[in-house]
Design a protein around this motif. Structure first.
Motif, PDB file in Angstrom:
ATOM      1  N   SER A   1       1.002  -1.392  -0.170  1.00 16.15           N
ATOM      2  CA  SER A   1      -0.120  -0.073   0.137  1.00 16.15           C
ATOM      3  C   SER A   1       0.584   1.125  -0.022  1.00 16.15           C
ATOM      4  CB  SER A   1      -1.089   0.027   1.402  1.00 16.15           C
ATOM      5  OG  SER A   1       0.362   0.149   2.754  1.00 16.15           O
ATOM      6  N   GLY A   2       1.567   1.034   0.525  1.00 17.64           N
ATOM      7  CA  GLY A   2       2.803   2.658   0.360  1.00 17.64           C
ATOM      8  C   GLY A   2       2.272   3.294   1.517  1.00 17.64           C
ATOM      9  N   THR A   3       2.440   2.459   2.601  1.00 11.76           N
ATOM     10  CA  THR A   3       1.554   3.456   3.335  1.00 11.76           C
ATOM     11  C   THR A   3       2.260   3.566   4.884  1.00 11.76           C
ATOM     12  OG1 THR A   3       0.171   1.846   4.611  1.00 11.76           O
ATOM     13  CG2 THR A   3      -0.261   3.845   2.914  1.00 11.76           C
ATOM     14  N   THR A   4       3.389   2.328   5.135  1.00 13.73           N
ATOM     15  CA  THR A   4       3.939   1.382   5.908  1.00 13.73           C
ATOM     16  C   THR A   4       5.808   2.578   6.283  1.00 13.73           C
ATOM     17  OG1 THR A   4       4.816   0.121   4.371  1.00 13.73           O
ATOM     18  CG2 THR A   4       3.167  -0.526   6.095  1.00 13.73           C
ATOM     19  N   GLY A   5       6.145   2.583   5.084  1.00 17.68           N
ATOM     20  CA  GLY A   5       7.229   3.023   4.755  1.00 17.68           C
ATOM     21  C   GLY A   5       8.614   2.475   4.802  1.00 17.68           C
ATOM     22  N   HIS A   6       7.460   1.156   4.843  1.00 13.51           N
ATOM     23  CA  HIS A   6       8.752  -0.366   4.469  1.00 13.51           C
ATOM     24  C   HIS A   6       9.056  -0.298   3.430  1.00 13.51           C
ATOM     25  CE1 HIS A   6       7.127  -1.669   8.597  1.00 13.51           C
ATOM     26  NE2 HIS A   6       9.351  -2.760   9.078  1.00 13.51           N
TER      27      HIS A   6
ATOM     28  N   GLY B   1       6.616   2.880  -5.917  1.00 10.93           N
ATOM     29  CA  GLY B   1       6.672   3.307  -4.107  1.00 10.93           C
ATOM     30  C   GLY B   1       7.660   2.904  -3.900  1.00 10.93           C
ATOM     31  N   THR B   2       7.957   3.013  -2.683  1.00  8.31           N
ATOM     32  CA  THR B   2       8.612   3.981  -1.542  1.00  8.31           C
ATOM     33  C   THR B   2       9.074   2.238  -1.156  1.00  8.31           C
ATOM     34  OG1 THR B   2       7.566   4.204   0.455  1.00  8.31           O
ATOM     35  CG2 THR B   2       8.897   5.847  -0.450  1.00  8.31           C
TER      36      THR B   2
END
Length: 173
Positions: free
Chosen positions: A46-51, A90-91
């Protein structure tokens, strides 16, 4: 034995290369570099965890030198694209090297400087401290060996394996 934690896009790609490398005793796909205390594949994607998706590569330096492991890292993904590898955006797909000691940090920085000569664009690989490493779900472990005919493996991983074989064929089984 030495372990490097490396992120170079989808962990399936790096896993496939390192699983075939002489002297590598273990490759564990996982997540690191984020803030979620319980990351899983869906949350990381999802790209929301920063991992970042990453692999923990454990190898015997008496068999395969660390510069070969790091050289393979730089030919197995494009370290000049920020937060993307091909269609993976994504990150979570960032190019990153996660160090567990000052010695590793220096080794990783030197590897980037050495690899830069092979790339026209600047390398954007981040070198950051290794935080908690979370092992990915079982389906993601040794994915290529389990599903070699899956579309992603055929279209994305096979060309990366070919490139690694071209550059490091003596080190691959």
């Amino acid at each position: 034995m030495k372990t490097y934690v490396l992120g170079g896009g989808c962990f399936w790609c790096l896993d496939a290369v390192y699983q075939k490398t002489k002297g590598v005793s273990s490759v564990v796909s996982g997540y690191t570099g984020g803030h979620d205390p319980r990351p899983n594949y869906e949350s990381v994607c999802s790209g929301t965890t920063g991992h970042a998706e990453a692999v923990a590569v454990t190898f015997d330096e008496n068999i395969v030198p660390s510069d070969v492991i790091l050289g393979m890292f730089f030919v197995s993904h494009d370290p000049t694209t920020l937060n993307r590898q091909g269609y993976d955006v994504g990150t979570q797909y960032r190019s990153a090297m996660f160090y567990s000691s000052e010695d590793q940090r220096e080794t990783f920085q030197a590897a980037i400087e050495k690899a830069q000569q092979h790339w026209a664009d600047p390398i954007v690989t981040e070198v950051v401290p290794l935080g908690t490493y979370f092992q990915a779900e079982e389906i993601h472990q040794d994915f290529y060996a389990k599903y070699p005919y899956q579309g992603y493996c055929q279209v994305i991983i096979n060309p990366k394996l070919s490139k690694a074989r071209k550059e490091y064929g003596d080190w691959l089984v």
